[in-house]
Design an enzyme around this catalytic site. Structure first.
Site, PDB file in Angstrom:
ATOM      1  N   LYS A  21       5.306  84.386 -21.831  1.00  0.00           N
ATOM      2  CA  LYS A  21       3.872  84.448 -21.529  1.00  0.00           C
ATOM      3  C   LYS A  21       3.275  85.737 -22.089  1.00  0.00           C
ATOM      4  CE  LYS A  21       4.491  86.679 -17.056  1.00  0.00           C
ATOM      5  NZ  LYS A  21       4.996  86.403 -15.713  1.00  0.00           N
ATOM      6  N   TYR A  51     -11.111 117.598 -25.532  1.00  0.00           N
ATOM      7  CA  TYR A  51     -12.262 117.502 -24.623  1.00  0.00           C
ATOM      8  C   TYR A  51     -11.987 118.167 -23.269  1.00  0.00           C
ATOM      9  CZ  TYR A  51     -14.296 113.798 -27.563  1.00  0.00           C
ATOM     10  OH  TYR A  51     -14.840 113.079 -28.586  1.00  0.00           O
ATOM     11  N   MET A  76     -10.118 108.915 -28.085  1.00  0.00           N
ATOM     12  CA  MET A  76     -10.194 107.484 -28.402  1.00  0.00           C
ATOM     13  C   MET A  76      -9.202 107.091 -29.498  1.00  0.00           C
ATOM     14  SD  MET A  76     -13.451 105.092 -29.445  1.00  0.00           S
ATOM     15  CE  MET A  76     -14.396 105.427 -27.980  1.00  0.00           C
TER      16      MET A  76
HETATM   17  C1  LIG Z   1       6.412  86.519 -15.434  1.00  0.00           C
HETATM   18  C2  LIG Z   1       7.157  85.601 -14.560  1.00  0.00           C
HETATM   19  C3  LIG Z   1       8.559  85.566 -14.594  1.00  0.00           C
HETATM   20  C4  LIG Z   1       9.399  86.556 -15.362  1.00  0.00           C
HETATM   21  O1  LIG Z   1       9.566  87.721 -14.585  1.00  0.00           O
HETATM   22  P1  LIG Z   1      10.429  88.963 -15.129  1.00  0.00           P
HETATM   23  O2  LIG Z   1      10.418  89.919 -13.995  1.00  0.00           O
HETATM   24  O3  LIG Z   1       9.698  89.488 -16.308  1.00  0.00           O
HETATM   25  O4  LIG Z   1      11.755  88.432 -15.469  1.00  0.00           O
HETATM   26  C5  LIG Z   1       9.194  84.588 -13.848  1.00  0.00           C
HETATM   27  N1  LIG Z   1       8.498  83.714 -13.102  1.00  0.00           N
HETATM   28  C6  LIG Z   1       7.159  83.735 -13.025  1.00  0.00           C
HETATM   29  C7  LIG Z   1       6.450  82.752 -12.182  1.00  0.00           C
HETATM   30  C8  LIG Z   1       6.446  84.680 -13.740  1.00  0.00           C
HETATM   31  O5  LIG Z   1       5.110  84.708 -13.671  1.00  0.00           O
END
Ligand SMILES: *Cc1c(COP(=O)(O)O)cnc(C)c1O
Length: 373
Positions: A36, A268, A316
């Site tokens: 993801k 800054y 930036m």
């Molecule tokens: C992101 C996610 C994972 C993976 O988790 P990690 O800690 O990165 O291994 C597993 N299950 C769900 C539902 C997630 O959203």
């Protein structure tokens, strides 16, 4: 990638992601690669292709549209959407692209069933249960009603039942894992008793490394460990994830090098005043490149294997570092993440300085132009 026209390059070593996957797979069960959020910044299509090449047959992505993007890139693996359908158009897209969505409430089930029936298809879904995260999911008490509803929705085919652990990476909170694991086991048993057949999935990376013996179930969702982070770094369970290989480094260039005399300020707000004569390098990286302003006066870069501290505020697109005793030239590379030798900067180091977790470091650095090595 989303940030263009800068000097940062985020380099991804796909062979390390593959090695980490093989190690996790060696612990048993069906390992789903969590890709993801553009594979935590490592690149969705590139990462999935590398894992596909060693037999990974299932990927977990975020939105249904992200799953569709992976399908359109040619993947023939199982694709599971962890976010599930959020907008009405997601239902039809999931069906069309053969993306299995997480489903967390009755409304989603009814809508998907309607769209699938109309198309003369079966919608394969992953039922999501809340066992202690209190985010999304059916409750244990919903099981009888859920079984009854599914009996009346022949266009829905549950292929997975899932829940998510809240404390898998915290050795002081392993009892909460047991609470969640026990609840999930009861849920799965009741659903099977009700006639459903599915893969059960509870563990994320930390769960795989620490809890697969008790709560491994069928399918495991590996995210952060794939990308080389030990979820137990800095705890007394560090050995569980020792030896995972980091896959990302980020390099940029030095723009200019000059002296900063004792008593002079830099950047800054004059938040840093030199206590001695110094040599400073001005580096092409700043908060526009996802290099957090929170690193001002706190973080380090790695130059020729040595840690060099950030001086004053991160701007930036520019940041100053102390290079006294070194003699870099404009154009020289400098590491924001990674580097050689003992001065290398890990994602855990950066996360500590910038008060976040390695997940966020990867997602943000992954927005920069990427190269694959
Ligand atoms: C992101 C996610 C994972 C993976 O988790 P990690 O800690 O990165 O291994 C597993 N299950 C769900 C539902 C997630 O959203």
């Amino acid at each position: 990638m989303a940030i263009e026209h800068n000097y940062l390059r985020t380099r991804v070593r796909l062979s390390h992601i593959v090695a980490n996957y093989q190690r996790l797979r060696g612990l048993g069960g069906h390992v789903l690669a969590v890709v993801k959020a553009d594979a935590y910044g490592h690149g969705l299509v590139e990462t999935a292709a590398a894992l596909d090449g060693v037999g990974c047959d299932a990927f977990a992505i975020g939105s249904v549209a992200e799953g569709a993007a992976l399908r359109d890139a040619g993947s023939r693996a199982a694709i599971i959407s962890l976010l599930g359908p959020v907008l009405p158009e997601d239902d039809a897209l999931a069906l069309e692209k053969d993306v299995v969505p997480f489903v967390h409430d009755f409304g989603q089930l009814d809508r998907l069933a309607g769209v699938a029936a109309k198309a003369g298809k079966k919608a394969r879904v992953a039922l999501k249960f809340d066992t202690g995260m209190a985010r999304l999911g059916f409750a244990e008490d919903d099981v009888p009603r859920l079984l009854a509803r599914l009996a009346g929705l022949p266009s829905i085919e549950p292929v997975m039942v899932s829940s998510h652990l809240a404390t898998a990476d915290d050795p002081t909170a392993f009892d909460y894992v047991s609470t969640q694991g026990g609840r999930f086991a009861r849920i799965c048993q009741a659903l099977r008793h009700g006639g459903l057949a599915f893969e059960a999935s509870l563990c994320n990376s930390a769960g795989i490394l620490a809890h697969a013996g008790d709560f491994g179930f069928d399918a495991r969702r590996a995210g952060i460990a794939l990308y080389g982070v030990n979820p137990f770094a800095g705890t007394d369970q560090e050995h569980l994830g020792q030896g995972l290989l980091p896959a990302m480094e980020t390099v940029t260039r030095i723009v200019s090098v000059h002296d900063l005399p004792r008593g002079a300020s830099i950047s800054y707000g004059r938040t840093f005043i030199a206590e001695r004569d110094m040599r400073v390098a001005i580096v092409a990286a700043g908060y526009a490149d996802a290099y957090s302003r929170g690193l001002s006066n706190k973080g380090f870069m790695c130059l020729s294997g040595r840690r060099v501290p950030i001086l004053g505020r991160v701007c930036m697109q520019l940041t100053a570092v102390d290079v006294s005793g070194l003699d870099p030239a404009p154009g020289d590379p400098i590491h924001l993440l990674g580097g050689d030798g003992p001065g290398a900067v890990s994602a855990d180091d950066l996360a500590l300085w910038w008060d976040t977790i390695p997940y966020e470091v990867f997602c943000l650095f992954g927005l920069n132009p990427r190269e694959y090595v």
